[in-house]
Design a protein around this motif. Structure first.
Motif, mmCIF file in Angstrom:
data_model
loop_
_atom_site.group_PDB
_atom_site.id
_atom_site.type_symbol
_atom_site.label_atom_id
_atom_site.label_comp_id
_atom_site.label_asym_id
_atom_site.label_seq_id
_atom_site.Cartn_x
_atom_site.Cartn_y
_atom_site.Cartn_z
ATOM 1 N N GLU A 14 -39.391 21.263 -34.246
ATOM 2 C CA GLU A 14 -40.151 20.820 -35.299
ATOM 3 C C GLU A 14 -41.284 21.695 -35.931
ATOM 4 O OE1 GLU A 14 -39.618 18.824 -38.325
ATOM 5 O OE2 GLU A 14 -38.746 17.797 -36.984
ATOM 6 N N THR A 52 -39.713 11.476 -30.471
ATOM 7 C CA THR A 52 -38.389 10.858 -30.984
ATOM 8 C C THR A 52 -38.978 9.947 -32.061
ATOM 9 O OG1 THR A 52 -36.866 11.232 -29.240
ATOM 10 C CG2 THR A 52 -36.326 9.883 -31.261
ATOM 11 N N SER A 53 -38.847 10.063 -33.480
ATOM 12 C CA SER A 53 -39.055 9.232 -34.345
ATOM 13 C C SER A 53 -38.123 8.014 -34.342
ATOM 14 C CB SER A 53 -39.104 9.763 -35.822
ATOM 15 O OG SER A 53 -39.392 9.008 -36.841
ATOM 16 N N THR A 54 -38.781 6.637 -34.588
ATOM 17 C CA THR A 54 -37.813 5.618 -34.409
ATOM 18 C C THR A 54 -37.482 5.195 -36.042
ATOM 19 O OG1 THR A 54 -39.941 4.259 -34.230
ATOM 20 C CG2 THR A 54 -38.829 4.683 -32.325
ATOM 21 N N PRO A 56 -35.695 4.904 -39.365
ATOM 22 C CA PRO A 56 -34.291 5.435 -39.563
ATOM 23 C C PRO A 56 -34.347 6.592 -40.637
ATOM 24 C CG PRO A 56 -34.439 3.012 -39.755
ATOM 25 C CD PRO A 56 -35.987 3.670 -39.633
ATOM 26 N N ASP A 57 -33.603 7.616 -40.694
ATOM 27 C CA ASP A 57 -33.755 8.749 -41.499
ATOM 28 C C ASP A 57 -35.021 9.323 -41.678
ATOM 29 O OD1 ASP A 57 -30.961 8.043 -42.277
ATOM 30 O OD2 ASP A 57 -31.509 6.590 -43.743
ATOM 31 N N ALA A 58 -35.688 9.562 -40.422
ATOM 32 C CA ALA A 58 -36.930 9.952 -40.466
ATOM 33 C C ALA A 58 -36.873 11.648 -40.822
ATOM 34 C CB ALA A 58 -37.593 10.053 -38.892
ATOM 35 N N ARG A 62 -36.263 13.496 -35.782
ATOM 36 C CA ARG A 62 -34.961 12.691 -35.832
ATOM 37 C C ARG A 62 -34.031 12.970 -34.557
ATOM 38 N NH1 ARG A 62 -31.236 12.594 -40.821
ATOM 39 N NH2 ARG A 62 -33.151 12.694 -41.875
ATOM 40 N N THR A 65 -31.188 16.073 -33.753
ATOM 41 C CA THR A 65 -31.571 17.194 -34.953
ATOM 42 C C THR A 65 -31.747 18.393 -34.044
ATOM 43 O OG1 THR A 65 -33.612 16.747 -35.682
ATOM 44 C CG2 THR A 65 -31.928 15.662 -36.652
ATOM 45 N N TRP A 68 -35.511 18.380 -33.516
ATOM 46 C CA TRP A 68 -35.916 17.390 -32.418
ATOM 47 C C TRP A 68 -35.963 18.202 -31.069
ATOM 48 C CZ3 TRP A 68 -32.474 15.492 -28.625
ATOM 49 C CH2 TRP A 68 -33.003 14.482 -27.931
#
Length: 187
Positions: A14, A52-54, A56-58, A62, A65, A68
């Motif tokens: 990222e 990790t983003s929690t 949705p659809d970050a 994400r 990916t 990530w």
């Protein structure tokens, strides 16, 4: 006697090929890799931390990916533990503290991204939990930021974090200084 561990925070794609490319300092990744290699040579535990983003659809971090994923240079180096986190602080809702205490670690060295977010939060948590903290000035990094509160350059933001860390929470040092301290302590 101080027993330390190196924390390698969020060195994920990222920050290189994703939405948040690190811009300062330019050689931060090289310094992070040097710190990892030195820790390994000194038989100091290396803890790699992944965000990790929690949401949705970050748009960033994400799960699953390519952005990530850990940076390939970090991924191929040896490390002792991979910590998964969802908040800026590496101690919050993770097993990091218990893992460190089980190994009698009482000092942590901060490296990774971003200086003002996850590195700063983790350093403060470590300090609050009674650890000695070292913050590597050239093995942490950030970006320029503009939001409702204003604008700050990457260099000024990074320097502000370092100055604040040195005031109370951490001993700020370069990677070369840290490596020399390992040679003295563990050599």
């Amino acid at each position: 006697m101080m027993k330390e561990a190196l924390l390698v925070i969020d060195v994920q794609n990222e920050y290189f090929s994703g939405n948040l490319p690190i811009t300062y300092p330019k050689t931060s990744l090289i310094s992070i890799l040097q710190a990892m290699d030195a820790a390994c040579a000194a038989e100091i535990p290396v803890v790699v931390i992944r965000h990790t983003s929690t949401v949705p659809d970050a748009l960033s971090f994400r799960f699953g990916t390519p952005a990530w994923e850990l940076h390939p240079e970090v991924k191929k180096r040896p490390y002792d533990l991979l910590v998964e986190k969802a908040l800026p602080g590496s101690f919050t809702d993770t097993g990091l503290d218990a893992w460190l205490r089980d190994r009698s670690v009482n000092s942590v060295t901060i490296s990774g991204y971003m200086s003002q977010m996850c590195c700063d939060s983790t350093a403060r948590e470590a300090f609050h939990n009674g650890y000695g903290v070292k913050f590597l000035s050239d093995a942490t990094g950030t970006i320029s930021v503009t939001n409702r509160a204003g604008t700050i350059s990457d260099a000024d933001l990074h320097r502000a974090v370092l100055v604040t860390q040195q005031m109370r929470f951490s001993r700020v040092m370069t990677t070369a200084e840290w490596i020399r301290s390992l040679e003295i302590a563990y050599g």
